[in-house]
Scaffold this motif. Sequence first.
Motif, PDB file in Angstrom:
ATOM      1  N   LEU A  62       0.830  -1.208   0.000  1.00  0.00           N
ATOM      2  CA  LEU A  62       0.000   0.000   0.000  1.00  0.00           C
ATOM      3  C   LEU A  62       0.868   1.263   0.000  1.00  0.00           C
ATOM      4  CD1 LEU A  62      -2.722  -1.201   2.527  1.00  0.00           C
ATOM      5  CD2 LEU A  62      -3.070  -0.756   0.089  1.00  0.00           C
ATOM      6  N   ILE A  63       1.968   1.234   0.735  1.00  0.00           N
ATOM      7  CA  ILE A  63       2.875   2.380   0.771  1.00  0.00           C
ATOM      8  C   ILE A  63       3.538   2.590  -0.582  1.00  0.00           C
ATOM      9  CG2 ILE A  63       5.051   3.253   1.729  1.00  0.00           C
ATOM     10  CD1 ILE A  63       4.275   1.899   4.384  1.00  0.00           C
ATOM     11  N   GLN A  64       4.094   1.530  -1.143  1.00  0.00           N
ATOM     12  CA  GLN A  64       4.851   1.632  -2.390  1.00  0.00           C
ATOM     13  C   GLN A  64       3.991   2.041  -3.576  1.00  0.00           C
ATOM     14  OE1 GLN A  64       7.054  -2.028  -2.901  1.00  0.00           O
ATOM     15  NE2 GLN A  64       8.009  -1.847  -0.870  1.00  0.00           N
ATOM     16  N   ASN A  65       2.700   1.800  -3.495  1.00  0.00           N
ATOM     17  CA  ASN A  65       1.818   2.145  -4.610  1.00  0.00           C
ATOM     18  C   ASN A  65       1.000   3.406  -4.354  1.00  0.00           C
ATOM     19  OD1 ASN A  65       1.771  -0.174  -6.845  1.00  0.00           O
ATOM     20  ND2 ASN A  65       2.180  -1.098  -4.847  1.00  0.00           N
ATOM     21  N   GLY A  66       1.416   4.187  -3.370  1.00  0.00           N
ATOM     22  CA  GLY A  66       0.833   5.503  -3.154  1.00  0.00           C
ATOM     23  C   GLY A  66      -0.573   5.523  -2.617  1.00  0.00           C
ATOM     24  N   VAL A  67      -1.012   4.422  -1.989  1.00  0.00           N
ATOM     25  CA  VAL A  67      -2.367   4.370  -1.452  1.00  0.00           C
ATOM     26  C   VAL A  67      -2.428   5.009  -0.065  1.00  0.00           C
ATOM     27  CG1 VAL A  67      -4.294   2.840  -0.854  1.00  0.00           C
ATOM     28  CG2 VAL A  67      -2.822   2.284  -2.811  1.00  0.00           C
ATOM     29  N   VAL A  68      -1.324   4.957   0.657  1.00  0.00           N
ATOM     30  CA  VAL A  68      -1.259   5.470   2.028  1.00  0.00           C
ATOM     31  C   VAL A  68      -1.130   6.989   2.030  1.00  0.00           C
ATOM     32  CG1 VAL A  68       0.225   5.540   4.075  1.00  0.00           C
ATOM     33  CG2 VAL A  68      -0.326   3.348   2.998  1.00  0.00           C
ATOM     34  N   ASP A  69      -1.832   7.645   2.953  1.00  0.00           N
ATOM     35  CA  ASP A  69      -1.705   9.085   3.158  1.00  0.00           C
ATOM     36  C   ASP A  69      -0.335   9.358   3.777  1.00  0.00           C
ATOM     37  OD1 ASP A  69      -1.858  11.751   4.082  1.00  0.00           O
ATOM     38  OD2 ASP A  69      -4.021  11.605   4.364  1.00  0.00           O
ATOM     39  N   LEU A  70       0.479  10.178   3.123  1.00  0.00           N
ATOM     40  CA  LEU A  70       1.864  10.400   3.546  1.00  0.00           C
ATOM     41  C   LEU A  70       1.988  10.985   4.947  1.00  0.00           C
ATOM     42  CD1 LEU A  70       3.517  11.711   0.242  1.00  0.00           C
ATOM     43  CD2 LEU A  70       3.624   9.415   1.243  1.00  0.00           C
TER      44      LEU A  70
END
Length: 265
Positions: A62-70
């Motif tokens: 989820l982090i690597q594919n930009g799904v997580v709010d930074l």
Amino acid sequence: MLSRKLLSNLKFLRCFTTNTSIDKNEVEFFSRLSSEWWNETGTFKPLHSYNKLRVPFIREGLIQNGVVDLKYLNTSKVLKGLRILDVGCGGGILTESLSRLGADVTGLDADNEAIKAAENHLKVSNIEGLSYSASSVEHHAIENEEIYDAVVASEILEHVINKDSFIENCLKCLKPKGLIFFTTINKTIIADILGIQIAECIGLVPEGTHEIDKFIHPHELQRILEKYNCQTKLVHGMRYNFLSNTWSWTSDTSINYGLYAVKYN
């Protein structure tokens, strides 16, 4: 005029009788084990230790594919703001761990007894943003189209009878650009020998837990995903050491493997 609830029930019955992925024998089998879900040294011991591998697998995907709010990236609630569907959640072993990372998680399982075990444990855990539903994914998809940022199907694909229907309905619940995660077992001779025959012989899993005919090759899973406009981003082998009850990554996908893909529309 038919009520909304009655219409929903009629849709469920039509779905269940014509295109269900549920194997009633599997449901009955796991129902008999419902008291074991939260016994960390019992029947589901490997699933408890598996969280040390599959939770990071989902989180990092989820982090690597930009799904997580930074803004939550370096916090203990890295998945905050995300909605996740855990299909085939059983007693909630993985579901609770994902919820602890801040996500709003729905655990879904066709086994009523497993859901009761999950809900009972939730009363003790007292985790916010976590709910359970005793339902098939086909039924759930009717009123929950494209609402989840991620769908997880961990150790369930090898227990369904219609993988195409199961995956299609999982994807109906997933937002465009959302991710779907699988962990499952490869359809190989070595998986049959080690994952079924020897595992049952030494009591690692109860007799009858798995059937080789229900296992699936990674390329077959990828082909189904491509059919529904998904692109596979990662396929990786996973290895279980029953002596130490630990899991590790491996390049060998001949037994256990994890796979995740992105839905493009």
